[in-house]
Scaffold this motif. Sequence first.
Motif, PDB file in Angstrom:
ATOM      1  N   UNK A  57      33.437  70.412  42.141  1.00 18.05           N
ATOM      2  CA  UNK A  57      34.305  69.404  41.560  1.00 18.05           C
ATOM      3  C   UNK A  57      33.487  68.272  40.989  1.00 18.05           C
ATOM      4  N   UNK A  58      34.176  67.206  40.631  1.00 17.53           N
ATOM      5  CA  UNK A  58      33.547  66.082  39.947  1.00 17.53           C
ATOM      6  C   UNK A  58      33.406  64.891  40.890  1.00 17.53           C
ATOM      7  N   UNK A  59      32.187  64.459  41.078  1.00 19.74           N
ATOM      8  CA  UNK A  59      31.826  63.292  41.879  1.00 19.74           C
ATOM      9  C   UNK A  59      32.619  63.255  43.189  1.00 19.74           C
ATOM     10  N   UNK A  60      33.303  62.143  43.498  1.00 20.56           N
ATOM     11  CA  UNK A  60      33.988  62.016  44.787  1.00 20.56           C
ATOM     12  C   UNK A  60      35.454  62.450  44.736  1.00 20.56           C
ATOM     13  N   UNK A  61      35.882  63.032  43.604  1.00 21.23           N
ATOM     14  CA  UNK A  61      37.285  63.463  43.508  1.00 21.23           C
ATOM     15  C   UNK A  61      37.549  64.637  44.445  1.00 21.23           C
ATOM     16  N   UNK A  62      38.730  64.658  45.037  1.00 23.46           N
ATOM     17  CA  UNK A  62      39.126  65.674  46.016  1.00 23.46           C
ATOM     18  C   UNK A  62      39.597  66.984  45.385  1.00 23.46           C
ATOM     19  N   UNK A  63      39.758  67.025  44.050  1.00 23.12           N
ATOM     20  CA  UNK A  63      40.184  68.266  43.399  1.00 23.12           C
ATOM     21  C   UNK A  63      39.225  69.380  43.786  1.00 23.12           C
ATOM     22  N   UNK A  64      39.748  70.597  43.936  1.00 21.48           N
ATOM     23  CA  UNK A  64      38.893  71.693  44.375  1.00 21.48           C
ATOM     24  C   UNK A  64      39.365  73.022  43.805  1.00 21.48           C
ATOM     25  N   UNK A  65      38.546  74.050  43.970  1.00 23.79           N
ATOM     26  CA  UNK A  65      38.830  75.395  43.455  1.00 23.79           C
ATOM     27  C   UNK A  65      38.677  76.401  44.597  1.00 23.79           C
ATOM     28  N   UNK A  66      39.601  77.362  44.645  1.00 20.07           N
ATOM     29  CA  UNK A  66      39.500  78.463  45.602  1.00 20.07           C
ATOM     30  C   UNK A  66      39.638  79.791  44.869  1.00 20.07           C
ATOM     31  N   UNK A  67      39.155  80.850  45.520  1.00 24.53           N
ATOM     32  CA  UNK A  67      39.323  82.217  45.032  1.00 24.53           C
ATOM     33  C   UNK A  67      40.021  83.005  46.143  1.00 24.53           C
ATOM     34  N   UNK A  68      41.098  83.690  45.771  1.00 21.36           N
ATOM     35  CA  UNK A  68      41.893  84.450  46.727  1.00 21.36           C
ATOM     36  C   UNK A  68      42.000  85.895  46.276  1.00 21.36           C
ATOM     37  N   UNK A  69      41.835  86.839  47.213  1.00 17.95           N
ATOM     38  CA  UNK A  69      42.086  88.253  46.933  1.00 17.95           C
ATOM     39  C   UNK A  69      43.465  88.584  47.503  1.00 17.95           C
ATOM     40  N   UNK A  70      44.334  89.128  46.639  1.00  9.44           N
ATOM     41  CA  UNK A  70      45.691  89.508  47.052  1.00  9.44           C
ATOM     42  C   UNK A  70      45.817  91.014  46.866  1.00  9.44           C
TER      43      UNK A  70
END
Length: 135
Positions: A57-70
């Motif tokens: 993510x960017x600097x101190x921002x809490x936004x995030x990314x995940x990868x899920x297998x369904x």
Amino acid sequence: MNEEDSAALDGASNYFAGGPRKEDSTATQTILITDAATIDLIDSSLVAAELSGFFGGWESKEDNMTMTAIFYDGDGNRIVTNSPFVIGGVTPDERGDDTQLLQRQGSAFVPMGTRRVDIVLTATIEGGSYNDGMA
């Protein structure tokens, strides 16, 4: 991400970020399982799925990314497992409040009866007007 950044990560040319939105963003890749030998191994509980990627993510921002297998059966029904197969979700603390991508990986057995797997990247926005979850 430019070629120099990609080379530093030993990566290729694929990059995904949430973008200028106020909601979650997703990207999905579908894997069809049609090989008879692979199907036999899956139905014998002998196949493990491995997920790996770079998340941040960017600097101190809490936004995030995940990868899920369904996982889905041959009729397109989702196979429910005890726990979802998810990796990523790198926090600002893990990144040292820096803009960067960190490698995450995991493995899990493929459920019996699986004939399709959807790999879903989800960028989750926690605030602001730009979703800075990255993979």
